[in-house]
Design a protein around this motif. Structure first.
Motif, PDB file in Angstrom:
ATOM      1  N   VAL A   1       0.865  -1.172   0.000  1.00 43.07           N
ATOM      2  CA  VAL A   1       0.000   0.000   0.000  1.00 43.07           C
ATOM      3  C   VAL A   1       0.901   1.221   0.000  1.00 43.07           C
ATOM      4  CG1 VAL A   1      -1.665   1.328   1.330  1.00 43.07           C
ATOM      5  CG2 VAL A   1      -1.915  -1.134   1.146  1.00 43.07           C
ATOM      6  N   ASN A   2       0.656   2.105  -0.946  1.00 38.90           N
ATOM      7  CA  ASN A   2       1.455   3.315  -1.056  1.00 38.90           C
ATOM      8  C   ASN A   2       0.933   4.312  -0.026  1.00 38.90           C
ATOM      9  OD1 ASN A   2       2.845   5.572  -1.777  1.00 38.90           O
ATOM     10  ND2 ASN A   2       2.667   5.196  -3.977  1.00 38.90           N
TER      11      ASN A   2
ATOM     12  N   LEU B   1      -1.532   7.657  -0.317  1.00 40.66           N
ATOM     13  CA  LEU B   1      -2.820   7.649   0.382  1.00 40.66           C
ATOM     14  C   LEU B   1      -2.954   8.885   1.278  1.00 40.66           C
ATOM     15  CD1 LEU B   1      -5.331   5.959   0.728  1.00 40.66           C
ATOM     16  CD2 LEU B   1      -4.240   4.809   2.651  1.00 40.66           C
TER      17      LEU B   1
ATOM     18  N   ALA C   1      -3.582  11.779  -0.918  1.00 42.03           N
ATOM     19  CA  ALA C   1      -4.970  11.819  -1.381  1.00 42.03           C
ATOM     20  C   ALA C   1      -5.871  12.370  -0.276  1.00 42.03           C
ATOM     21  CB  ALA C   1      -5.415  10.421  -1.792  1.00 42.03           C
ATOM     22  N   GLY C   2      -5.611  11.900   0.971  1.00 39.45           N
ATOM     23  CA  GLY C   2      -6.404  12.385   2.100  1.00 39.45           C
ATOM     24  C   GLY C   2      -6.242  13.881   2.286  1.00 39.45           C
TER      25      GLY C   2
ATOM     26  N   ALA D   1      -5.313  16.049   0.025  1.00 37.00           N
ATOM     27  CA  ALA D   1      -5.953  16.731  -1.108  1.00 37.00           C
ATOM     28  C   ALA D   1      -7.455  16.821  -0.884  1.00 37.00           C
ATOM     29  CB  ALA D   1      -5.642  15.989  -2.397  1.00 37.00           C
ATOM     30  N   GLY D   2      -8.039  15.718  -0.384  1.00 36.78           N
ATOM     31  CA  GLY D   2      -9.472  15.704  -0.116  1.00 36.78           C
ATOM     32  C   GLY D   2      -9.838  16.724   0.942  1.00 36.78           C
ATOM     33  N   ALA D   3      -9.035  16.747   2.010  1.00 35.93           N
ATOM     34  CA  ALA D   3      -9.308  17.686   3.103  1.00 35.93           C
ATOM     35  C   ALA D   3      -9.226  19.124   2.591  1.00 35.93           C
ATOM     36  CB  ALA D   3      -8.301  17.461   4.230  1.00 35.93           C
TER      37      ALA D   3
ATOM     38  N   LEU E   1      -9.637  20.138  -0.475  1.00 36.31           N
ATOM     39  CA  LEU E   1     -10.761  20.372  -1.379  1.00 36.31           C
ATOM     40  C   LEU E   1     -12.024  20.715  -0.583  1.00 36.31           C
ATOM     41  CD1 LEU E   1     -11.344  20.081  -4.479  1.00 36.31           C
ATOM     42  CD2 LEU E   1     -12.259  17.821  -3.926  1.00 36.31           C
ATOM     43  N   GLY E   2     -12.290  19.890   0.443  1.00 35.54           N
ATOM     44  CA  GLY E   2     -13.485  20.115   1.258  1.00 35.54           C
ATOM     45  C   GLY E   2     -13.426  21.452   1.981  1.00 35.54           C
ATOM     46  N   ALA E   3     -12.242  21.726   2.569  1.00 36.36           N
ATOM     47  CA  ALA E   3     -12.088  22.986   3.300  1.00 36.36           C
ATOM     48  C   ALA E   3     -12.263  24.171   2.360  1.00 36.36           C
ATOM     49  CB  ALA E   3     -10.711  23.024   3.964  1.00 36.36           C
TER      50      ALA E   3
ATOM     51  N   THR F   1     -13.980  24.324  -0.452  1.00 40.43           N
ATOM     52  CA  THR F   1     -15.389  24.472  -0.812  1.00 40.43           C
ATOM     53  C   THR F   1     -16.158  25.164   0.298  1.00 40.43           C
ATOM     54  OG1 THR F   1     -15.100  22.311  -1.829  1.00 40.43           O
ATOM     55  CG2 THR F   1     -17.319  23.189  -1.802  1.00 40.43           C
ATOM     56  N   ALA F   2     -15.920  24.694   1.535  1.00 43.82           N
ATOM     57  CA  ALA F   2     -16.665  25.243   2.670  1.00 43.82           C
ATOM     58  C   ALA F   2     -16.313  26.721   2.867  1.00 43.82           C
ATOM     59  CB  ALA F   2     -16.328  24.455   3.931  1.00 43.82           C
TER      60      ALA F   2
ATOM     61  N   ALA G   1     -17.859  28.851   0.253  1.00 43.94           N
ATOM     62  CA  ALA G   1     -19.291  29.020   0.501  1.00 43.94           C
ATOM     63  C   ALA G   1     -19.531  30.059   1.596  1.00 43.94           C
ATOM     64  CB  ALA G   1     -19.899  27.669   0.893  1.00 43.94           C
ATOM     65  N   ARG G   2     -18.690  30.020   2.633  1.00 46.69           N
ATOM     66  CA  ARG G   2     -18.862  30.977   3.734  1.00 46.69           C
ATOM     67  C   ARG G   2     -18.573  32.399   3.277  1.00 46.69           C
ATOM     68  NH1 ARG G   2     -16.693  28.032   9.175  1.00 46.69           N
ATOM     69  NH2 ARG G   2     -17.301  29.971  10.163  1.00 46.69           N
TER      70      ARG G   2
END
Lengths: 365, 220
Positions: free
Chosen positions: A319-320, A324, A327-328, A330-332, A334-336, A338-339, A342-343
């Motif tokens: 498992v790389n 991983l 990726a996590g 990057a996801g965080a 991305l989510g932050a 977006t939020a 929006a704010r």
């Protein structure tokens, strides 16, 4: 030994009784899952069989397959049958003969064109690889293989290297190693995989070929179903422990001493198809699992790259972790992002808001 | 060479990485978005604390109130049964614990294979019953959207292929195991983008509910 001598004559000359010979025929029939009514036919065919010409090519291999077949500790019937083929060329055994051996190979190919068998052990650097990685008598393995199989009746790939590429083909495959069936596509091929393969599987295929004039029934990997039709796990004497959920967790715990299932210690029996559990090794003395070691899965494709030998079948090879984590992250992000966007949009809208009174609205309308 | 073993190695190797990667990106993106967005500011004066009622609700909402149970006993019972079965099989079967130990280096005790086998069978039956109820119950059928069936199929496929693999009902076995791993990977990939996200958001949603009620001084 005259090539015209039949197998029966030869076996008698070597002191094998008719009873012993018939026992071998019966064992072969049952091993190959043939009905008992065919035993006389096998005996008849084998007795009358002229020694077929066999050319044995050794490429990128460790000689373990040849050792396994030629060094059985007692001269068994299988051994005698094996000797009863006309082994016209075997480069490992004939290495000292030099050019004379090469001449014997070409002679055998001329004399038995269309009828000889080619046995291959070892993988072959493919046509796109540097031919210098492995040569015999100044010729690349690939050139010798293609020249020799051209007029062969069939090709038998002995051992995992010849059947699937084996160790030389393990990542990163520096020599561009390939399996026989990746290079030869116009001849019947039988793969007898294993590191090394079970000797009886080879003699069984030869006996089948001599009896019926064709190769036995094969699985998806072109392995004889009679020997590779069932998994180690399904025929394992430790299977009841697996079903009860009793596992050895280390090599010296109570479970290991009690002979419990070796799944957690990395046994590849569930995914491995071979006859070790029924044939066993060294004159049916024992076999790896009986000796307390997990099955490595040596008769399967890519077994060197299929994950740790001491990790369970369910564990992925690698498992790389960095990728991983990346990726996590990057996801965080991305989510932050977006939020926060929006704010900010909400705040911006709130600042732009103009209070409206009923009077103002009425005036506008 | 395109056999069952290559398929298994593909599901255990490249496909596993891809699935984990998509899951990590998707799930963290969604969680961070939800948590950072927060809730609209409540300008009313708080009557009581938020934290304790919020935490209490996370647990109390897990157990249905008598009214809900009387109105929909099937949903409560069957839902409970297959969810529990799924979680126990996921967390306490030997191959799954070995997978976690192999990848993350932590392990915990497991349940014997026959127990896992029985729970898997019960979970499968529960999932089939849940689908039938969804299809036959007029209200549930009307409020169901295609995604509900997709989510059901993904979940069912994982359990079914696991059952088939354990009993070695698909030949050759590497194909069975590969199918199980692949369906688990599809579940992982879809998890952040479908209703399956509830696996993670249930806790927050309940906390928000409880906290909102607590603030108003209402029991929840």
């Amino acid at each position: 030994m005259a090539a015209t001598q039949t197998l029966a004559e030869q076996l008698r000359a070597q002191g094998v009784s008719r009873r012993g010979f018939l026992k071998f025929c019966a064992a072969t029939a049952s091993l190959m899952a043939l009905p008992p009514s065919l035993i006389p036919r096998i005996a008849e065919a084998l007795e009358a069989a002229r020694r077929p010409s066999v050319i044995w090519l050794s490429f990128q291999e460790c000689t373990g397959c040849t050792e396994s077949l030629t060094r059985s500790h007692a001269p068994t019937l299988e051994g005698l049958i094996f000797e009863a083929i006309s082994l016209d060329y075997h480069h490992t055994l004939q290495a000292a003969s030099g050019e004379a051996a090469e001449a014997a190979r070409l002679q055998a190919m001329r004399d038995n064109a269309g009828a000889y068998l080619v046995v291959v052990d070892g993988s072959i650097p493919g046509p796109e690889a540097n031919p210098g990685y492995s040569t015999v008598a100044g010729h690349s393995n690939h050139a010798i293989l293609m020249e020799t199989v051209e007029h062969a009746a069939a090709v038998i790939a002995v051992g995992t290297c010849a059947a699937f590429g084996g160790l030389p083909r393990a990542a990163p495959n520096p020599t561009g190693a390939r399996a026989v069936m990746e290079l030869v596509d116009d001849k019947p091929i039988v793969n007898i995989s294993g590191c090394p393969p079970i000797p009886m599987a080879i003699t069984g295929v030869l006996a089948h070929y001599l009896t019926f004039g064709r190769l036995p029934e094969l699985d998806a990997y072109r392995r004889p179903l009679a020997f590779f039709g069932e998994s180690i796990h399904d025929r394992c004497y430790r299977r009841p422990f697996y079903d009860q959920g009793l596992f050895a967790e280390s090599f010296d715990d109570e479970g290991a001493r009690q002979g419990w299932c070796l799944y957690r210690l990395g046994c590849k029996g569930p995914t491995t198809y071979n006859a070790c559990a029924t044939q066993r090794w060294n004159g049916a003395t024992s076999w790896p699992i009986e000796a307390g070691h997990p099955c490595l899965g040596c008769s399967e494709p890519a077994f060197w790259d299929a994950g740790g030998f001491y990790q369970a079948v369910s564990v992925p090879p690698r498992v790389n972790a960095e990728a991983l984590l990346g990726a996590g992250a990057a996801g965080a992000a991305l989510g932050a992002g977006t939020a926060l966007a929006a704010r900010r949009f909400t705040r911006h809208e709130q600042q732009q808001r103009e209070p409206v009174t009923v009077e103002a609205l009425e005036k506008r309308l | 060479m395109n056999g069952a073993m290559e398929f298994l190695l593909w599901t255990k190797g490249p496909m596993f990485q891809i699935a984990l990667g998509i899951f990590a990106v998707g799930m963290l993106a969604r969680l961070f978005e939800i948590l950072l967005l927060g809730r609209a500011t409540n300008h009313a004066e708080a009557r009581a604390g938020e934290w304790l009622p919020g935490l209490r609700t996370v647990f109390t909402r897990t157990i249905p109130d008598p009214g809900t149970f009387r109105r929909a006993p099937f949903d409560v019972l069957v839902g409970w049964i297959w969810h529990l079965g799924f979680i126990i099989v996921l967390l306490l079967s030997v191959p799954h614990v070995e997978l976690v130990a192999g990848v993350f280096g932590v392990s915990w005790p497991t349940l014997p294979n026959p127990v896992i086998d029985l729970l898997t069978a019960i979970t499968l039956a529960g999932l089939v019953a849940a689908l039938l109820h969804r299809l036959l119950h007029p209200v549930k059928r009307r409020i169901s959207i295609p995604q509900d069936y997709l989510v059901w199929a993904l979940t069912f496929a994982v359990v079914l292929t696991g059952y088939l693999a354990y009993h070695r009902l698909v030949d050759p076995y590497p194909l069975a195991l590969g199918m199980h791993i692949l369906s688990a990977e599809l579940l992982l990939i879809c998890l952040p983008f479908t209703k399956l996200t509830h696996i993670f958001t249930t806790v927050f949603a309940r906390w928000y509910n409880g906290a909102a009620f607590g603030r108003k001084g209402v029991r929840s």
